[in-house]
Design a protein around this motif. Structure first.
Motif, PDB file in Angstrom:
ATOM      1  N   HIS A 335       4.258 114.048  79.412  1.00  0.00           N
ATOM      2  CA  HIS A 335       4.562 113.548  78.071  1.00  0.00           C
ATOM      3  C   HIS A 335       3.719 114.273  77.033  1.00  0.00           C
ATOM      4  CE1 HIS A 335       5.401 110.882  74.789  1.00  0.00           C
ATOM      5  NE2 HIS A 335       4.118 110.577  74.682  1.00  0.00           N
ATOM      6  N   HIS A 337       3.228 115.196  72.555  1.00  0.00           N
ATOM      7  CA  HIS A 337       3.550 115.013  71.142  1.00  0.00           C
ATOM      8  C   HIS A 337       3.096 116.256  70.395  1.00  0.00           C
ATOM      9  CE1 HIS A 337       3.923 110.363  71.175  1.00  0.00           C
ATOM     10  NE2 HIS A 337       5.087 110.917  70.890  1.00  0.00           N
ATOM     11  N   ASN A 459      -8.333 108.429  71.415  1.00  0.00           N
ATOM     12  CA  ASN A 459      -7.018 108.728  70.852  1.00  0.00           C
ATOM     13  C   ASN A 459      -7.033 110.157  70.324  1.00  0.00           C
ATOM     14  OD1 ASN A 459      -5.993 106.177  71.378  1.00  0.00           O
ATOM     15  ND2 ASN A 459      -6.621 105.362  69.395  1.00  0.00           N
ATOM     16  N   ASP A 464      -1.934 109.513  70.737  1.00  0.00           N
ATOM     17  CA  ASP A 464      -1.836 109.032  72.116  1.00  0.00           C
ATOM     18  C   ASP A 464      -3.210 108.656  72.643  1.00  0.00           C
ATOM     19  OD1 ASP A 464       0.878 109.312  72.260  1.00  0.00           O
ATOM     20  OD2 ASP A 464       0.809 111.336  73.133  1.00  0.00           O
ATOM     21  N   GLN A 465      -3.261 107.566  73.405  1.00  0.00           N
ATOM     22  CA  GLN A 465      -4.516 107.173  74.039  1.00  0.00           C
ATOM     23  C   GLN A 465      -4.677 107.945  75.340  1.00  0.00           C
ATOM     24  OE1 GLN A 465      -4.902 103.048  75.099  1.00  0.00           O
ATOM     25  NE2 GLN A 465      -7.114 103.171  75.358  1.00  0.00           N
ATOM     26  N   ALA A 476      -0.708 108.414  82.077  1.00  0.00           N
ATOM     27  CA  ALA A 476       0.278 109.013  81.165  1.00  0.00           C
ATOM     28  C   ALA A 476       1.668 108.824  81.753  1.00  0.00           C
ATOM     29  CB  ALA A 476      -0.011 110.507  80.954  1.00  0.00           C
ATOM     30  N   ASP A 500       7.838 105.592  81.655  1.00  0.00           N
ATOM     31  CA  ASP A 500       6.536 104.973  81.421  1.00  0.00           C
ATOM     32  C   ASP A 500       6.290 103.997  82.561  1.00  0.00           C
ATOM     33  OD1 ASP A 500       4.209 103.866  80.561  1.00  0.00           O
ATOM     34  OD2 ASP A 500       5.006 102.988  78.712  1.00  0.00           O
TER      35      ASP A 500
END
Length: 866
Positions: A335, A337, A459, A464-465, A476, A500
């Motif tokens: 995943h 971003h 973060n 995203d954490q 993840a 997820d």
């Protein structure tokens, strides 16, 4: 030589290099042709693979081989830039590591064991020398290593750096096969293979693909899959038509490659899961290419499902295969971003960006299909590289400007190390002072970083954490990518969903099916991959002998059972308060029935009972009104009134049996039915006996005169009632009545009623009433020669015969029928038998009183039958 170097690393402790003892420059540092070094107070090592070299296996480490680049994976260069970008951001952020600069040392492993060993040992050597285990000059401190490794060499590399307790973050197929019991913890930069396979299970279940093929490159991975993952796939209803590895078929020649190609590509199964790494992808491409050349018929389309490490990376030197093989492929990717500023960083990249970048020149030549005059791999047919080419001008399939899952993982790994370093240096007040004003780090050791990295959570700039679980694995999810290829050998990967595994099972996977492009073989319809068609509701599965469990026949459910879903293993019985519908696809709630005042039968019976009760009451009033008339006096008025009142109660007793059964009403029904119905029987018997004795006692010399009177009649009635009371007490004591629910007598109904007495008690009660009736008939028969005017005997006899017939018919029928019909039968028997007594005994007298009053005289009563 590799073994010799490894022995040096393992047996000797780190020491300061003495040029007299050991020649620090003996080995040529250019053996690693692609590396990128940036100095810093603390160093993060990186092992990546971007190039593949054809190296002579006889070449020793004492002399560098001639560089013969066979393949470059152009997209991998983005991972190098992601590491540089993360270090650049951290160094510019004075809040994260103030007064500390990070550097990096990135080496290419060349996707082979020897190059990976060399790159690993280079990380623990000085910058310009290959001297493992020695500190020459002012060697910077290596604090962590980010390693892209394949599973076949992961353990050895992990052991080398583990000797120094250096923090290691591993991604690639090695992250799947690492031993969880490592003495020195190794952190996975991505979830392990088990999580990825569970994501694949969710994907297969979403599309209802229950018959698939599984392929891997080596037997070790296949055996691991059989042992650890095969049961989990089976529990989810997924079976395998193909379960093979390349090594199991000994693919080393085109003949065996063609055999393998025919086995997987011509099989009816439409979905193939392929596990491996980038080398596995190259092997698969070779097999598909060899198979296509060896067959003339049209290739079946397949839906390939590839794991995160199976990447279709562009290679300018490997373009003789048809990319359409992977059109419509679904692959898993880490995943990701978009990172703020990352695309601007890529756009600013050019040849002058960093002179230390050992990757950029070969990348530039292969990506832009140009050549440098000084290149040892120069291509005369290519144009000269100007150095002003722009990365954003490259097609997406050659070099994507959006961040890939692998680059995102590397970026987060660098930031994870930085946050752990910050926590380590801030762990006490003394270190905090050093961090703010000094630049001394010699007291810090790599092993200290492990404690802080375990608890690290932050973060990133994309929101995203990032954290690791108790097993050292990144927490993840996965993105699901759809590969869309084009005739010009280009392709794009479109994100169509996400997995997820931290979410609830029903929410674990989200897919935009409308965005998926399938292989042309399927005409853009969702592919099916099932051994057998779904069994419709109303049917169950029966496995075919010798076939996988997902291959079955569909058989109808047996009578009384249903299946309400597709592909049910067995039909089931409905709950006791439900019954199967006609198609045996669902259970229908049974109707609760009892004899109610709201239904026609209950209303009719109630009207009938009240009508008879009203008629009985009118007859009683008629007899009371004419109590001085001879016809009333001559037939013992007390018995007459008793008989009429008991008949009235019998008719009203029928109303107790209508309505919802309750505990009180069940007991009262039994007592009322038994005792009240005994009263008219005993009254009739007493009346008959009284008539006979009255005429017999009038004969001269008769001794029965003393028995004629009320005392005899009352005695007969009381004794008869007492005997019935005993029967009722025994019944209530042994088997007390209570409300019962009969769910099984009728398929579609639940019958409410009172617990019926045992057949023995029913029969004993009927026998007793029959005895009273027979005695009445017998006594009445003795009085048949008495004068007609006084003779009730014939009417009593006829009424008792009807009474007996009614209850004789009732008894066997009562024991065979069920439901509210049994209650209705009982009420109708009560009404019929009571009405017989009322009609045949009292209607003739009512006729005389109302319509033949001339017969109701003393003179007529004295007449004798001639």
């Amino acid at each position: 030589m590799v073994i010799f170097v490894m022995l040096i690393v393992v047996l000797l402790p780190p020491a300061v290099c003495d040029s007299q003892m050991f020649n620090c420059g003996r080995w040529d540092p250019q053996l690693i042709h692609h590396k990128y070094y940036q100095p810093g107070d603390l160093i993060i090592g990186g092992i990546v693979f971007q190039n593949m070299f054809q190296i002579n296996p006889n070449t020793s480490y004492q002399s560098p081989p001639q560089p013969q680049l066979s393949r470059m994976f152009i997209q991998s260069y983005q991972g190098v830039l992601a590491l540089e970008f993360a270090v650049k951001e951290i160094n510019e952020n004075q809040q994260l590591l103030p007064n500390i600069t990070l550097g990096f040392n990135i080496c290419d492993s060349y996707l082979e064991a020897r190059g990976t060993y060399r790159a690993t040992l280079q990380l623990i050597s000085p910058k310009d020398r290959f001297v493992p285990n020695y500190k020459c000059d002012n060697m910077s401190s290596l604090m962590a290593a980010i390693e892209e490794l394949t599973s076949d060499i992961s353990h050895q590399i992990i052991d080398v750096l583990g000797r120094y307790k250096i923090l290691q973050l591993v991604f690639g197929s090695a992250a799947v096969s690492m031993d969880k019991n490592q003495v020195i913890p190794v952190y996975r930069g991505e979830p392990n293979g088990v999580h990825q396979y569970r994501g694949i299970i969710q994907l297969l279940l979403h599309f209802n693909w229950t018959w698939i093929g599984f392929i891997t490159t080596d037997e070790i991975n296949l055996q691991w899959f059989r042992k650890d993952m095969f049961p989990e796939f089976s529990r989810n209803g997924i079976c395998f038509a193909i379960l093979e590895s390349f090594s199991s078929l000994a693919i080393d020649k085109e003949e065996t490659a063609l055999e393998f190609y025919n086995k997987i590509m011509n099989h009816k199964v439409n979905v193939l899961v392929f596990y491996g790494d980038i080398r596995s992808m190259l092997c698969l491409i070779w097999v598909l290419n060899a198979g296509r050349k060896g067959t003339s018929h049209r290739q079946r389309g397949k839906v390939w499902i590839l794991t995160t490490h199976m990447k279709l990376k562009y290679s300018a030197s490997y373009n003789d295969w048809d990319i359409q093989d992977f059109h419509g492929t679904l692959s898993f990717a880490m995943h990701s971003h978009e990172l703020l500023g990352f695309q601007d960083f890529l756009q600013s990249r050019n040849l002058s960006s960093s002179k230390e970048d050992g990757f950029i020149r070969d990348f530039w030549e292969n990506a832009f299909q140009c050549t440098f005059s000084s290149s040892p791999l120069g291509h005369a047919e290519r144009a000269a590289c100007t150095g002003e080419e722009r990365l954003e001008s490259l097609p997406e399939h050659i070099f994507p400007m959006s961040i890939t899952g692998q680059s995102y993982t590397i970026y987060n790994a660098v930031y994870g190390v930085a946050h752990a370093l910050r926590a380590m240096y801030l762990s006490n007040s003394n270190n905090r002072a050093k961090m703010e004003g000094e630049r001394r780090f010699q007291n810090q050791h790599p092993w200290q970083l492990h404690h802080f990295f375990k608890m690290m959570s932050f973060n990133n700039s994309a929101g995203d954490q990032i954290s690791f679980d108790q097993n050292g694995e990144l927490v993840a999810g996965f993105d699901i990518m759809n590969w869309v290829t084009f005739p010009n050998q280009s392709f794009v990967k479109v994100k169509v969903g996400r997995v997820d595994l931290q979410a609830l099972p029903d929410e674990a996977i989200t897919i935009n099916e409308d965005a998926i492009i399938w292989h042309s073989w399927f005409n853009q319809a969702r592919p099916l991959s099932m051994c057998s068609d779904n069994c419709r509701p109303g049917y169950s599965k029966r496995n075919k002998e010798g076939e996988p469990f997902c291959c079955y026949d569909c058989i109808p459910c047996p009578a009384g059972k249903v299946s309400d879903q597709k592909d049910m293993a067995d039909c089931f019985t409905c709950p006791s308060d439900q019954y199967p519908n006609k198609d045996q696809t669902s259970c229908i709630l049974k109707v609760v029935i009892f004899l109610s005042y709201k239904e026609p039968l209950g209303i009719s019976i109630a009207i009938c009972a009240l009508s008879f009760a009203l008629v009985t009451a009118l007859v009683l009033l008629l007899f009371v009104k004419h109590h001085d008339s001879p016809i009333v006096k001559v037939n013992n008025p007390s018995l007459t009134y008793t008989l009429l009142i008991s008949l009235l109660l019998c008719f009203l007793c029928a109303l107790l049996h209508i309505g919802r059964p309750e505990k009180v009403t069940c007991i009262f029904r039994k007592l009322a039915f038994g005792i009240i119905f005994t009263i008219p029987m005993s009254a009739v018997l007493a009346k008959t006996v009284t008539v006979v004795l009255a005429f017999t006692a009038t004969q001269p010399g008769s001794t029965l005169k003393s028995w004629v009177g009320k005392r005899l009649a009352n005695s007969i009635i009381l004794l008869s009632i007492m005997f019935e009371v005993v029967i009722c007490i025994v019944h209530v004591t042994i088997s007390p009545p209570f409300p019962v629910t009969d769910m099984h007598s009728r398929n579609e109904e639940i019958t409410l009623g009172c617990k019926e007495p045992s057949p023995a008690i029913v029969c004993s009660e009927m026998v007793y009433w029959g005895f009273l009736a027979i005695v009445s008939i017998a006594v009445a028969f003795l009085a048949q020669k008495l004068p007609d005017a006084f003779n009730e005997a014939k009417f009593i006899s006829f009424s008792m015969v009807v009474f007996c017939c009614v209850w004789l018919a009732y008894t066997p029928t009562f024991l065979t029928i069920t439901g509210k019909n049994k209650v209705a039968l009982k009420i109708l028997s009560m009404l019929a038998s009571s009405a017989a007594v009322l009609v045949f005994i009292f209607f003739p007298k009512c006729y005389i009183i109302l319509w033949r009053p001339e017969l109701n005289s003393r003179k007529q009563l004295r007449k004798r039958k001639r």
